[in-house]
Design a protein around this motif. Structure first.
Motif, PDB file in Angstrom:
ATOM      1  N   UNK A  30      21.338  37.464 -20.988  1.00 29.80           N
ATOM      2  CA  UNK A  30      20.876  36.993 -19.685  1.00 29.80           C
ATOM      3  C   UNK A  30      21.497  37.835 -18.566  1.00 29.80           C
ATOM      4  N   UNK A  31      22.642  38.455 -18.830  1.00 27.56           N
ATOM      5  CA  UNK A  31      23.414  39.189 -17.832  1.00 27.56           C
ATOM      6  C   UNK A  31      23.675  38.302 -16.612  1.00 27.56           C
ATOM      7  N   UNK A  32      24.454  37.253 -16.825  1.00 29.41           N
ATOM      8  CA  UNK A  32      24.646  36.253 -15.770  1.00 29.41           C
ATOM      9  C   UNK A  32      25.365  36.772 -14.533  1.00 29.41           C
ATOM     10  N   UNK A  33      26.156  37.833 -14.664  1.00 24.48           N
ATOM     11  CA  UNK A  33      26.925  38.307 -13.510  1.00 24.48           C
ATOM     12  C   UNK A  33      26.014  38.683 -12.348  1.00 24.48           C
ATOM     13  N   UNK A  34      24.877  39.301 -12.647  1.00 25.65           N
ATOM     14  CA  UNK A  34      23.951  39.675 -11.582  1.00 25.65           C
ATOM     15  C   UNK A  34      23.439  38.467 -10.824  1.00 25.65           C
ATOM     16  N   UNK A  44      19.789  34.156  -2.698  1.00 27.49           N
ATOM     17  CA  UNK A  44      19.276  33.194  -3.670  1.00 27.49           C
ATOM     18  C   UNK A  44      17.986  33.678  -4.323  1.00 27.49           C
ATOM     19  N   UNK A  45      17.100  34.244  -3.523  1.00 25.83           N
ATOM     20  CA  UNK A  45      15.848  34.736  -4.098  1.00 25.83           C
ATOM     21  C   UNK A  45      16.120  35.864  -5.085  1.00 25.83           C
ATOM     22  N   UNK A  46      17.085  36.713  -4.758  1.00 22.06           N
ATOM     23  CA  UNK A  46      17.454  37.785  -5.673  1.00 22.06           C
ATOM     24  C   UNK A  46      18.035  37.253  -6.965  1.00 22.06           C
ATOM     25  N   UNK A  47      18.784  36.162  -6.873  1.00 21.99           N
ATOM     26  CA  UNK A  47      19.329  35.536  -8.084  1.00 21.99           C
ATOM     27  C   UNK A  47      18.194  35.036  -8.963  1.00 21.99           C
ATOM     28  N   UNK A  48      17.201  34.434  -8.336  1.00 21.32           N
ATOM     29  CA  UNK A  48      16.058  33.916  -9.083  1.00 21.32           C
ATOM     30  C   UNK A  48      15.309  35.046  -9.791  1.00 21.32           C
ATOM     31  N   UNK A  49      15.124  36.147  -9.081  1.00 23.01           N
ATOM     32  CA  UNK A  49      14.399  37.270  -9.668  1.00 23.01           C
ATOM     33  C   UNK A  49      15.164  37.904 -10.828  1.00 23.01           C
ATOM     34  N   UNK A  50      16.471  37.735 -10.843  1.00 23.85           N
ATOM     35  CA  UNK A  50      17.272  38.271 -11.938  1.00 23.85           C
ATOM     36  C   UNK A  50      17.269  37.359 -13.164  1.00 23.85           C
ATOM     37  N   UNK A  51      16.855  36.139 -12.987  1.00 22.08           N
ATOM     38  CA  UNK A  51      16.827  35.216 -14.121  1.00 22.08           C
ATOM     39  C   UNK A  51      15.548  35.435 -14.928  1.00 22.08           C
TER      40      UNK A  51
END
Length: 494
Positions: A30-34, A44-51
């Protein structure tokens, strides 16, 4: 709502590790650090796109990422699994491409995005600038070049803590100029421009007399710099008549701007000092004598704290210290005020502005743009988190533009200026009062004590329940600012 805020707050506890061990430990890839880093930087939107579309955290039972979390060696690990699950289920965020057009034109020079490194330790060598360019920064204002060879102290930095441990609210420095000779620095600029012709390189210079300003300007142009920045603002120079001493003296500003123009045809940026009451007049002097644009602000003269054992200040240099330059998030409101003053001053209309001061997250950058800035310079947050924050600065700004159907940053520039008026122009007839949502209230009493001791005694306290007295409430908003669950809102009084 409160639970979501708690999750995001937990993400801000992240140490922002280099080569995060949680990524290495995650067997689901998942690479949670990103994701965590994006939340830490309010993206927050960037976090969502990384999930992932159906994030594997939903089906993970061992949470090896949390067991490996370096924060757990300090106190308690970040609740990575819970945060990633929350992020994957965010709503109202599109997964479509978010790359907006971020290029800007500054003094006729195209910049791929508005983000530059400020003249500071973060832009002080060939290798560092290469690293920054490779990371995605549009340009650098190379650390101030001078014939005056300053001697530095050790230590030279101090910081006041931010909202969570291991973060900066404000940062003090006693550093002065580039440690390299002028010849060495201009050779570095030449090499940088040769390797990165599409990047924008600003030569920050400081002379001790007219001849030095002229020669430095000529050397900057010969080295291939795109612009020249006159450092009229460094507040901690060990020699009088330099830095902010110039920025507070309009005669010196006029003299040295003319001397710089004599040495070069390149666009000139006058970097202004905030250690002054009115910035518009010295700024006008710089423009009238050959500068093409302005940069604000440099650091604020400061004393951060006192050592109560030896009665020195910090940084402590053998039991002594000195007034130094203060930067970071704490100075952003000061910087925004000066930017607004410059952008609103009619004689300066149309003059390009570089915004500097406390830019850490993309919302900070947007604030400066909305007040009239074309481009931005960043220092303290890079010293804290590294060049990698450029990803979140660009991504957050891009997502905002896409969400609001903004095609160019030009459309955003200065939009907030008409809404910042003189105090006498504010609506004094508008009356609001507070209302409490009992479903969100946790009966902590913070609103009561703040209103009692710092407001208008408009909140009663009965059976551990706050009660608003509308006849006393003036709608000041203090209670809304201290409420931990956002249970209080301001509504129109009838």
């Amino acid at each position: 709502m409160a639970k979501n805020k708690t999750r995001i707050a937990d993400a801000t506890r992240c140490l922002m590790c280099y080569q995060p061990i949680c990524d290495i430990a995650c067997q689901k890839k998942v690479f949670p650090a990103g994701i965590i880093h994006a939340l830490h930087l309010k993206n927050e939107a960037g976090a969502y796109l990384r999930s992932a579309e159906n994030v594997s955290c939903l089906h993970c039972d061992d949470a090896k990422c949390e067991k490996a979390c370096a924060r757990g060696r300090v106190d308690s690990p970040i609740r990575i699994q819970e945060i990633c699950r929350y992020v994957s289920q965010m709503k109202n965020i599109s997964r479509e491409s978010t790359q907006a057009e971020l290029s800007v034109n500054f003094c006729g020079i195209r910049c791929e995005n508005p983000f530059f490194l400020a003249s500071s330790p973060v832009a002080s060598s060939f290798e560092m600038c290469c690293h920054a360019f490779d990371a995605g920064w549009a340009g650098v204002s190379y650390k101030t070049i001078s014939f005056y060879q300053s001697r530095e102290v050790s230590p030279r930095f101090d910081a006041l803590p931010g909202e969570h441990p291991f973060s900066f609210c404000g940062f003090k420095n006693l550093e002065q100029l580039s440690p390299h000779s002028a010849e060495e620095n201009f050779e570095i600029i030449r090499r940088l421009k040769e390797r990165y012709p599409e990047k924008v390189i600003i030569a920050s210079i400081m002379g001790r007399n007219c001849d030095e300003w002229t020669v430095l300007a000529r050397m900057a142009e010969e080295a291939g710099a795109d612009l020249i920045e006159c450092n009229f603002s460094c507040p901690q120079m060990a020699k009088q008549g330099l830095g902010s001493d110039i920025g507070q003296d309009q005669d010196l500003i006029a003299l040295y701007t003319r001397a710089t123009r004599k040495g070069s045809r390149l666009p000139i940026i006058a970097k202004m000092t905030p250690n002054i009451g009115n910035m518009e007049l010295p700024a006008m002097t710089a423009i009238a004598n050959g500068a093409n644009s302005l940069a604000a602000i440099n650091t604020v003269k400061s004393i951060t704290r006192i050592n109560t054992e030896n009665f020195s200040s910090y940084p402590d240099i053998g039991g002594q210290s000195a007034v130094g330059g203060y930067s970071g998030q704490a100075v952003k409101p000061i910087a925004l005020r000066f930017i607004r003053d410059l952008a609103s001053y009619p004689p300066l209309k149309g003059i390009p502005l570089f915004g500097i001061g406390g830019i850490t997250i993309w919302q900070d950058a947007l604030d400066f743009i909305l007040l009239g800035c074309t481009a931005l310079q960043v220092c303290t947050s890079v010293m804290e988190y590294g060049y990698r924050i450029i990803d979140h600065l660009k991504e957050g700004l891009s997502i905002y533009m896409k969400q609001h159907d903004i095609a160019s940053l030009d459309e955003l520039r200065g939009l907030a200026l008409p809404n910042l008026v003189q105090p006498e122009q504010l609506d004094r007839e508008r009356k609001l009062h507070c209302e409490i949502d009992s479903r969100r209230c946790i009966h902590c009493g913070r609103c009561y004590i703040s209103c009692l001791d710092g407001g208008h005694q408009a909140i009663g306290w009965e059976k551990r329940t706050p009660m608003i007295d509308k006849s006393l409430c003036v709608g000041c908003g203090l209670c809304t600012l201290v409420c931990p669950t956002e249970a209080i809102s301001l509504v129109n009084s009838l």
